[in-house]
Design a protein around this motif. Structure first.
Motif, PDB file in Angstrom:
ATOM      1  N   SER A   1       0.853  -1.181   0.000  1.00 22.67           N
ATOM      2  CA  SER A   1       0.000   0.000   0.000  1.00 22.67           C
ATOM      3  C   SER A   1       0.888   1.228   0.000  1.00 22.67           C
ATOM      4  CB  SER A   1      -0.905  -0.002   1.235  1.00 22.67           C
ATOM      5  OG  SER A   1      -1.671   1.181   1.285  1.00 22.67           O
ATOM      6  N   ASN A   2       0.835   2.008  -1.063  1.00 24.28           N
ATOM      7  CA  ASN A   2       1.612   3.239  -1.176  1.00 24.28           C
ATOM      8  C   ASN A   2       3.104   3.005  -0.930  1.00 24.28           C
ATOM      9  OD1 ASN A   2      -0.707   4.860  -1.708  1.00 24.28           O
ATOM     10  ND2 ASN A   2      -1.166   4.807   0.479  1.00 24.28           N
ATOM     11  N   GLY A   3       3.633   1.917  -1.478  1.00 23.98           N
ATOM     12  CA  GLY A   3       5.052   1.623  -1.355  1.00 23.98           C
ATOM     13  C   GLY A   3       5.480   1.105   0.000  1.00 23.98           C
ATOM     14  N   THR A   4       4.534   0.552   0.759  1.00 25.63           N
ATOM     15  CA  THR A   4       4.826   0.082   2.113  1.00 25.63           C
ATOM     16  C   THR A   4       4.299  -1.339   2.306  1.00 25.63           C
ATOM     17  OG1 THR A   4       4.629   2.335   2.978  1.00 25.63           O
ATOM     18  CG2 THR A   4       4.440   0.550   4.572  1.00 25.63           C
ATOM     19  N   THR A   5       5.071  -2.143   3.014  1.00 23.94           N
ATOM     20  CA  THR A   5       4.622  -3.453   3.472  1.00 23.94           C
ATOM     21  C   THR A   5       5.169  -3.675   4.875  1.00 23.94           C
ATOM     22  OG1 THR A   5       4.422  -5.811   2.922  1.00 23.94           O
ATOM     23  CG2 THR A   5       6.570  -4.771   2.507  1.00 23.94           C
ATOM     24  N   SER A   6       4.680  -4.706   5.544  1.00 22.50           N
ATOM     25  CA  SER A   6       5.164  -5.036   6.882  1.00 22.50           C
ATOM     26  C   SER A   6       4.989  -6.532   7.118  1.00 22.50           C
ATOM     27  CB  SER A   6       4.426  -4.228   7.952  1.00 22.50           C
ATOM     28  OG  SER A   6       3.034  -4.507   7.897  1.00 22.50           O
ATOM     29  N   ASN A   7       5.635  -7.021   8.169  1.00 21.54           N
ATOM     30  CA  ASN A   7       5.584  -8.450   8.472  1.00 21.54           C
ATOM     31  C   ASN A   7       4.193  -8.883   8.908  1.00 21.54           C
ATOM     32  OD1 ASN A   7       6.262  -6.889  10.900  1.00 21.54           O
ATOM     33  ND2 ASN A   7       6.358  -8.873  11.937  1.00 21.54           N
ATOM     34  N   GLU A   8       3.706  -9.959   8.305  1.00 21.45           N
ATOM     35  CA  GLU A   8       2.431 -10.580   8.678  1.00 21.45           C
ATOM     36  C   GLU A   8       2.677 -11.806   9.547  1.00 21.45           C
ATOM     37  OE1 GLU A   8      -1.141 -10.065   7.682  1.00 21.45           O
ATOM     38  OE2 GLU A   8      -0.231  -8.077   7.703  1.00 21.45           O
ATOM     39  N   THR A   9       3.928 -12.056   9.867  1.00 23.08           N
ATOM     40  CA  THR A   9       4.329 -13.177  10.715  1.00 23.08           C
ATOM     41  C   THR A   9       5.141 -12.619  11.875  1.00 23.08           C
ATOM     42  OG1 THR A   9       4.444 -14.650   8.793  1.00 23.08           O
ATOM     43  CG2 THR A   9       5.635 -15.341  10.772  1.00 23.08           C
ATOM     44  N   LYS A  10       4.782 -13.019  13.090  1.00 24.13           N
ATOM     45  CA  LYS A  10       5.553 -12.597  14.269  1.00 24.13           C
ATOM     46  C   LYS A  10       6.927 -13.251  14.227  1.00 24.13           C
ATOM     47  CE  LYS A  10       5.351 -12.548  19.304  1.00 24.13           C
ATOM     48  NZ  LYS A  10       4.523 -12.880  20.478  1.00 24.13           N
ATOM     49  N   LEU A  11       7.949 -12.484  14.523  1.00 22.12           N
ATOM     50  CA  LEU A  11       9.322 -12.995  14.562  1.00 22.12           C
ATOM     51  C   LEU A  11       9.754 -13.159  16.012  1.00 22.12           C
ATOM     52  CD1 LEU A  11      10.865 -10.581  11.918  1.00 22.12           C
ATOM     53  CD2 LEU A  11      10.286 -12.985  11.594  1.00 22.12           C
ATOM     54  N   THR A  12      10.345 -14.309  16.328  1.00 17.37           N
ATOM     55  CA  THR A  12      10.872 -14.539  17.668  1.00 17.37           C
ATOM     56  C   THR A  12      12.305 -15.032  17.538  1.00 17.37           C
ATOM     57  OG1 THR A  12       8.676 -15.090  18.527  1.00 17.37           O
ATOM     58  CG2 THR A  12      10.585 -15.779  19.843  1.00 17.37           C
ATOM     59  N   PHE A  13      13.223 -14.273  18.088  1.00 16.92           N
ATOM     60  CA  PHE A  13      14.645 -14.618  18.124  1.00 16.92           C
ATOM     61  C   PHE A  13      14.975 -15.084  19.536  1.00 16.92           C
ATOM     62  CE2 PHE A  13      14.128 -11.384  14.892  1.00 16.92           C
ATOM     63  CZ  PHE A  13      14.948 -11.797  13.854  1.00 16.92           C
ATOM     64  N   GLY A  14      15.745 -16.169  19.632  1.00 15.88           N
ATOM     65  CA  GLY A  14      16.161 -16.649  20.938  1.00 15.88           C
ATOM     66  C   GLY A  14      15.326 -17.832  21.392  1.00 15.88           C
ATOM     67  N   PRO A  15      15.442 -18.179  22.674  1.00 15.83           N
ATOM     68  CA  PRO A  15      16.004 -17.387  23.765  1.00 15.83           C
ATOM     69  C   PRO A  15      17.538 -17.337  23.736  1.00 15.83           C
ATOM     70  CG  PRO A  15      15.326 -19.523  24.586  1.00 15.83           C
ATOM     71  CD  PRO A  15      14.913 -19.466  23.141  1.00 15.83           C
ATOM     72  N   ALA A  16      18.046 -16.241  24.242  1.00 15.14           N
ATOM     73  CA  ALA A  16      19.494 -16.042  24.307  1.00 15.14           C
ATOM     74  C   ALA A  16      20.095 -16.998  25.325  1.00 15.14           C
ATOM     75  CB  ALA A  16      19.802 -14.602  24.691  1.00 15.14           C
ATOM     76  N   THR A  17      21.183 -17.653  24.931  1.00 14.64           N
ATOM     77  CA  THR A  17      21.889 -18.525  25.879  1.00 14.64           C
ATOM     78  C   THR A  17      23.040 -17.791  26.558  1.00 14.64           C
ATOM     79  OG1 THR A  17      23.294 -19.386  24.106  1.00 14.64           O
ATOM     80  CG2 THR A  17      21.279 -20.623  24.616  1.00 14.64           C
ATOM     81  N   ASP A  18      23.286 -16.564  26.137  1.00 13.21           N
ATOM     82  CA  ASP A  18      24.259 -15.660  26.741  1.00 13.21           C
ATOM     83  C   ASP A  18      23.846 -14.258  26.303  1.00 13.21           C
ATOM     84  OD1 ASP A  18      26.422 -14.660  28.125  1.00 13.21           O
ATOM     85  OD2 ASP A  18      27.950 -15.723  26.963  1.00 13.21           O
ATOM     86  N   ASP A  19      24.436 -13.233  26.852  1.00 15.26           N
ATOM     87  CA  ASP A  19      24.081 -11.864  26.480  1.00 15.26           C
ATOM     88  C   ASP A  19      24.391 -11.609  25.005  1.00 15.26           C
ATOM     89  OD1 ASP A  19      23.443 -11.603  29.139  1.00 15.26           O
ATOM     90  OD2 ASP A  19      25.132 -10.281  29.619  1.00 15.26           O
ATOM     91  N   TRP A  20      23.459 -10.984  24.299  1.00 12.93           N
ATOM     92  CA  TRP A  20      23.647 -10.628  22.886  1.00 12.93           C
ATOM     93  C   TRP A  20      24.219  -9.232  22.719  1.00 12.93           C
ATOM     94  CZ3 TRP A  20      18.469 -12.303  20.144  1.00 12.93           C
ATOM     95  CH2 TRP A  20      18.369 -13.692  20.174  1.00 12.93           C
ATOM     96  N   GLY A  21      24.215  -8.452  23.766  1.00  7.41           N
ATOM     97  CA  GLY A  21      24.652  -7.062  23.666  1.00  7.41           C
ATOM     98  C   GLY A  21      23.478  -6.165  23.325  1.00  7.41           C
ATOM     99  N   ASN A  22      23.805  -4.977  22.860  1.00  4.29           N
ATOM    100  CA  ASN A  22      22.799  -3.969  22.542  1.00  4.29           C
ATOM    101  C   ASN A  22      22.409  -4.083  21.071  1.00  4.29           C
ATOM    102  OD1 ASN A  22      22.298  -0.798  21.712  1.00  4.29           O
ATOM    103  ND2 ASN A  22      21.412  -1.402  23.671  1.00  4.29           N
ATOM    104  N   VAL A  23      21.195  -4.569  20.823  1.00  7.23           N
ATOM    105  CA  VAL A  23      20.693  -4.727  19.458  1.00  7.23           C
ATOM    106  C   VAL A  23      20.215  -3.362  18.976  1.00  7.23           C
ATOM    107  CG1 VAL A  23      18.990  -5.866  17.988  1.00  7.23           C
ATOM    108  CG2 VAL A  23      20.102  -7.136  19.843  1.00  7.23           C
ATOM    109  N   LYS A  24      20.787  -2.931  17.853  1.00  5.60           N
ATOM    110  CA  LYS A  24      20.521  -1.584  17.341  1.00  5.60           C
ATOM    111  C   LYS A  24      19.706  -1.564  16.054  1.00  5.60           C
ATOM    112  CE  LYS A  24      24.736   0.498  19.220  1.00  5.60           C
ATOM    113  NZ  LYS A  24      25.135  -0.586  20.072  1.00  5.60           N
TER     114      LYS A  24
END
Length: 134
Positions: A66-89
């Motif tokens: 729509s007007n040059g825009t789309t977005s995710n229709e699926t929820k994304l889940t990363f992890g769980p982290a087994t150690d600290d990942w740091g600051n995700v930017k």
């Protein structure tokens, strides 16, 4: 959000010259601790600590354009982290689900950086990864 030099060159070659463009079989989303640049330089979260790229490779994974825009229709889940990942930017979109592999296609900064600690998950809710072409 920005297109990489790689993707920009593919599009321009296809539109203005005699290049061919084939949609990648895999579209993968990754997380970075150093923001990507158009040349494809970035620092991705390490795979040895519970992280792997998530794929959104089918049309059903993305909202109707729509007007040059789309977005995710699926929820994304990363992890769980087994150690600290740091600051995700930020995020990357590549043509490979393999860590540090493939071509960078699209990249962008998160609205809010987030520290990811051991046992945390990082989630991107429906329609929160918005891709805008303007």
């Amino acid at each position: 959000m920005a297109f990489s030099n790689y993707l920009e060159n593919l599009i321009l070659d296809f539109l203005l010259r005699d290049g061919e463009f084939t949609k990648p079989d895999t579209i993968a989303i990754g997380l970075v601790t150093t923001l990507a640049d158009d040349a494809g330089n970035y620092t991705e979260v390490a795979t040895s600590i519970g992280y792997e790229r998530q794929t959104l490779s089918t049309a059903d994974d993305w909202a109707a354009l729509s007007n040059g825009t789309t977005s995710n229709e699926t929820k994304l889940t990363f992890g769980p982290a087994t150690d600290d990942w740091g600051n995700v930017k930020g995020f990357i979109i590549t043509d490979s689900a393999t860590h540090d592999a493939g071509n960078l296609l699209i990249h962008g900064a998160l609205n809010n950086n987030r520290d990811v600690f051991t046992d945390d998950t990082f989630e991107v809710n429906l329609n929160h990864l918005e891709i805008v072409l303007n």
